[in-house]
Design a protein around this motif. Structure first.
Motif, PDB file in Angstrom:
ATOM      1  N   GLN A   1       0.943  -1.637   0.171  1.00  0.00           N
ATOM      2  CA  GLN A   1      -0.746  -0.265   0.119  1.00  0.00           C
ATOM      3  C   GLN A   1       0.786   1.265  -0.211  1.00  0.00           C
ATOM      4  N   ILE A   2       0.216   2.321  -0.450  1.00  0.00           N
ATOM      5  CA  ILE A   2       1.650   3.543  -0.779  1.00  0.00           C
ATOM      6  C   ILE A   2       0.730   4.725   0.620  1.00  0.00           C
ATOM      7  N   ASP A   3       2.177   5.133   0.501  1.00  0.00           N
ATOM      8  CA  ASP A   3       2.806   5.644   1.662  1.00  0.00           C
ATOM      9  C   ASP A   3       1.990   6.620   1.503  1.00  0.00           C
ATOM     10  N   TYR A   4       0.463   7.131   1.996  1.00  0.00           N
ATOM     11  CA  TYR A   4       0.448   8.114   1.924  1.00  0.00           C
ATOM     12  C   TYR A   4       0.627   9.918   2.702  1.00  0.00           C
ATOM     13  N   ASP A   5       1.108   9.183   3.780  1.00  0.00           N
ATOM     14  CA  ASP A   5       2.022  10.240   5.113  1.00  0.00           C
ATOM     15  C   ASP A   5       3.672  10.472   3.845  1.00  0.00           C
ATOM     16  N   LYS A   6       3.533   9.985   3.352  1.00  0.00           N
ATOM     17  CA  LYS A   6       5.045  10.548   2.578  1.00  0.00           C
ATOM     18  C   LYS A   6       5.019  11.368   1.623  1.00  0.00           C
ATOM     19  N   LEU A   7       3.546  10.972   0.666  1.00  0.00           N
ATOM     20  CA  LEU A   7       2.952  10.950  -0.575  1.00  0.00           C
ATOM     21  C   LEU A   7       2.504  12.844  -0.545  1.00  0.00           C
ATOM     22  N   ILE A   8       2.266  13.434   0.647  1.00  0.00           N
ATOM     23  CA  ILE A   8       1.615  13.979   0.987  1.00  0.00           C
ATOM     24  C   ILE A   8       2.290  15.431   1.447  1.00  0.00           C
ATOM     25  N   GLN A   9       3.953  14.952   2.084  1.00  0.00           N
ATOM     26  CA  GLN A   9       5.047  16.283   2.196  1.00  0.00           C
ATOM     27  C   GLN A   9       5.017  15.945   0.613  1.00  0.00           C
ATOM     28  N   SER A  10       5.038  14.289   0.033  1.00  0.00           N
ATOM     29  CA  SER A  10       6.211  15.154  -1.020  1.00  0.00           C
ATOM     30  C   SER A  10       5.512  16.021  -2.575  1.00  0.00           C
ATOM     31  N   PHE A  11       3.919  16.449  -1.903  1.00  0.00           N
ATOM     32  CA  PHE A  11       3.627  16.237  -2.612  1.00  0.00           C
ATOM     33  C   PHE A  11       3.110  18.519  -2.416  1.00  0.00           C
ATOM     34  N   GLY A  12       3.463  18.262  -1.076  1.00  0.00           N
ATOM     35  CA  GLY A  12       3.769  19.635  -0.776  1.00  0.00           C
ATOM     36  C   GLY A  12       2.188  19.579  -0.114  1.00  0.00           C
ATOM     37  N   CYS A  13       1.097  18.977  -0.259  1.00  0.00           N
ATOM     38  CA  CYS A  13      -0.591  19.212  -0.061  1.00  0.00           C
ATOM     39  C   CYS A  13      -0.433  18.908   1.639  1.00  0.00           C
ATOM     40  N   GLN A  14      -2.494  18.991   1.957  1.00  0.00           N
ATOM     41  CA  GLN A  14      -2.388  19.118   3.609  1.00  0.00           C
ATOM     42  C   GLN A  14      -3.511  17.583   3.784  1.00  0.00           C
ATOM     43  N   ARG A  15      -3.067  17.505   4.740  1.00  0.00           N
ATOM     44  CA  ARG A  15      -3.901  16.665   4.933  1.00  0.00           C
ATOM     45  C   ARG A  15      -4.643  16.594   5.859  1.00  0.00           C
ATOM     46  N   ILE A  16      -6.187  16.044   5.190  1.00  0.00           N
ATOM     47  CA  ILE A  16      -7.486  16.119   5.458  1.00  0.00           C
ATOM     48  C   ILE A  16      -7.461  16.218   7.419  1.00  0.00           C
ATOM     49  N   GLU A  17      -7.904  16.930   8.160  1.00  0.00           N
ATOM     50  CA  GLU A  17      -7.917  16.720   9.547  1.00  0.00           C
ATOM     51  C   GLU A  17      -8.971  16.141   9.850  1.00  0.00           C
ATOM     52  N   GLN A  18      -9.348  16.132  11.026  1.00  0.00           N
ATOM     53  CA  GLN A  18     -11.043  15.991  11.656  1.00  0.00           C
ATOM     54  C   GLN A  18     -11.586  16.951  12.088  1.00  0.00           C
ATOM     55  N   SER A  19     -10.751  18.360  12.304  1.00  0.00           N
ATOM     56  CA  SER A  19     -11.693  19.214  11.655  1.00  0.00           C
ATOM     57  C   SER A  19     -12.062  19.920  11.106  1.00  0.00           C
ATOM     58  N   HIS A  20     -11.351  19.176   9.808  1.00  0.00           N
ATOM     59  CA  HIS A  20     -12.229  19.583   8.334  1.00  0.00           C
ATOM     60  C   HIS A  20     -13.607  18.534   8.407  1.00  0.00           C
TER      61      HIS A  20
ATOM     62  N   GLN B   1      -3.983  13.457 -10.482  1.00  0.00           N
ATOM     63  CA  GLN B   1      -4.154  14.757 -11.103  1.00  0.00           C
ATOM     64  C   GLN B   1      -3.172  15.414 -10.589  1.00  0.00           C
ATOM     65  N   ASP B   2      -3.055  15.244  -9.250  1.00  0.00           N
ATOM     66  CA  ASP B   2      -2.407  16.882  -8.843  1.00  0.00           C
ATOM     67  C   ASP B   2      -1.265  17.946  -8.979  1.00  0.00           C
ATOM     68  N   PRO B   3      -0.567  16.816 -10.576  1.00  0.00           N
ATOM     69  CA  PRO B   3       0.105  17.204 -11.275  1.00  0.00           C
ATOM     70  C   PRO B   3      -0.650  18.762 -11.782  1.00  0.00           C
ATOM     71  N   TYR B   4      -1.769  18.681 -12.412  1.00  0.00           N
ATOM     72  CA  TYR B   4      -2.491  19.744 -13.174  1.00  0.00           C
ATOM     73  C   TYR B   4      -2.356  21.073 -12.195  1.00  0.00           C
ATOM     74  N   PHE B   5      -2.653  20.201 -11.378  1.00  0.00           N
ATOM     75  CA  PHE B   5      -3.462  21.729 -10.709  1.00  0.00           C
ATOM     76  C   PHE B   5      -2.448  21.804  -9.417  1.00  0.00           C
ATOM     77  N   ARG B   6      -1.809  21.608  -9.448  1.00  0.00           N
ATOM     78  CA  ARG B   6      -0.364  22.800  -8.865  1.00  0.00           C
ATOM     79  C   ARG B   6      -0.240  23.825  -9.908  1.00  0.00           C
ATOM     80  N   MET B   7       0.091  23.580 -11.445  1.00  0.00           N
ATOM     81  CA  MET B   7       0.169  24.358 -12.425  1.00  0.00           C
ATOM     82  C   MET B   7      -0.814  25.055 -12.508  1.00  0.00           C
TER      83      MET B   7
END
Length: 411
Positions: free
Chosen positions: A36-55, A249-255
């Motif tokens: 399974q992909i390490d999504y925590d590391k993917l968040i760090q690599s892509f520079g996005c933010q985790r959806i928290e319980q507060s969201h 698809q995130d690279p499209y929207f970083r751009m």
């Protein structure tokens, strides 16, 4: 502009260096680790933010409705500027949803349903407009396996599957990008003017031998994130956009977001989902080249049963004794992960997780549960799709105002 290009190059290098077994871009997802992909590391690599319980709590408070299990279980797990989108909604300005599908064949599989299931939930929960792009042009530029006209036909067929998800025709606009692009050409031009070939090469790996369509297309995918691309819906209003999407698809929207900043318009908000693995296991693909790799929306109950029984990768023990002693490895078990995506009952899913993980529940029982869940989903989808006519598709594609815009003012 130079700083933007340097930041994008840095993002690409981080992903490659820190996750060498993983390739994720809009055209390819390769997981060589078979885990399974390490999504925590993917968040760090892509520079996005985790959806928290507060969201999640804020969404429930704003909508006064239970949140979707995709949010509760972290299947939609990261975001860009979700708080700003929710701020706009809370202030009575509203927002709109933009998602899409690259039509590459007559049939979609259950993995393709995910963004539409979630987008429909968001549409109903927030009562906001939805625009859905069918990128027949992108497929023509990148695949070239058939004619543009055939990809357009695929688009109309895929539209029927999307409509069958239950979208409200009075609140939803579906369009083929090859036919609608002229209406948003002014925004396409702005994106094309602001994006350099060097950026495109760094983001998408384009080179001099690629056709011009591959170079021009990213601006076409970016343009629907500006509300001025839909004047028949929003008029002259500047409305914020939220894009439910797979993380690939995130690279499209970083751009896109970089250009929004330059054009001084609201940055596109994004909300990202995890990947549904192929039936053969993590690191395998779903596709028509191998019909046993996925559950297609055209499959019969018998085909669904045979595929899951014979081809769904198990994390259970090799023998009954081993399984009862060690339990199932849920990190590689495909039937369990499919249940995470498609079994809505949280209590039942937790019961399966515990009992299967301990070895009390057998693989055959988990697969049987999945067969029941997916057979119901696919069969009911087929029944709804059979009712979708060509006239209904044309209505969804008609240029017209939508009934849920402008938004009702909050009291």
């Amino acid at each position: 502009m130079q700083q933007i290009e340097q930041d994008q190059q840095k993002e690409q290098e981080i992903t490659q260096n820190e996750m060498p077994d993983l390739i994720i871009n809009p055209y390819e997802v390769v997981n060589n680790s078979k885990k399974q992909i390490d999504y925590d590391k993917l968040i760090q690599s892509f520079g996005c933010q985790r959806i928290e319980q507060s969201h999640i709590e804020r969404i429930q408070t704003l909508t006064q409705k239970p949140v979707h299990h995709y949010l509760r279980r972290g299947i939609f797990f990261s975001h860009r500027d979700l708080n700003q989108v929710l701020d706009a909604y809370e202030a009575g300005k509203g927002f709109y949803l933009y998602t899409g599908r690259g039509p590459s064949g007559d049939s979609m599989h259950v993995g393709h349903l995910m963004p539409f299931i979630f987008t429909k939930y968001l549409q109903e929960a927030f009562d906001v407009p939805v625009v859905i792009e069918l990128s027949d042009d992108e497929k023509f530029f990148h695949k070239s396996e058939t004619t543009l006209e055939e990809y357009q036909r695929y688009g109309y067929e895929n539209a029927k599957d999307i409509i069958a998800c239950g979208f409200d025709v009075n609140k939803t606009f579906i369009f083929l990008s090859s036919k609608y692009a002229g209406h948003m050409y002014h925004n396409i031009c702005k994106f094309q003017h602001a994006i350099t070939y060097s950026q495109l090469r760094g983001i998408f790996g384009l080179n001099e031998s690629d056709n011009c369509g591959k170079v021009a297309y990213p601006a076409v995918q970016a343009a629907p994130s500006l509300s001025s691309s839909f004047k028949h819906i929003f008029g002259k209003d500047e409305v914020m956009c939220l894009v439910p999407q797979g993380i690939d698809q995130d690279p499209y929207f970083r751009m896109t977001r970089d250009v929004c900043y330059k054009l001084k318009v609201p940055k596109t908000g994004c909300i990202h989902s995890q990947f549904l693995p192929g039936l053969h296991g993590f690191g395998t693909k779903m596709g028509t080249t191998d019909p046993t790799s996925a559950i297609f929306l055209t499959d019969t109950p018998k085909q669904i049963e045979e595929k899951i029984k014979k081809h769904a990768m198990s994390g259970g023990g090799m023998t009954k004794k081993e399984h009862q002693e060690k339990g199932a490895d849920l990190t590689v078990d495909v039937p369990y992960h499919y249940l995470r995506f498609f079994l809505e009952d949280d209590a039942r899913l937790e019961e399966i997780r515990v009992q299967y993980g301990k070895g009390v529940m057998m693989t055959s029982e988990v697969k049987k549960e999945l067969i029941t869940v997916l057979t119901k989903i696919v069969t009911e989808h087929q029944q709804r799709r059979a009712l979708v006519t060509d006239e209904m598709v044309e209505k969804f594609m008609e240029l017209r105002p939508l009934s849920n815009y402008p938004p009702k003012k909050n009291n």
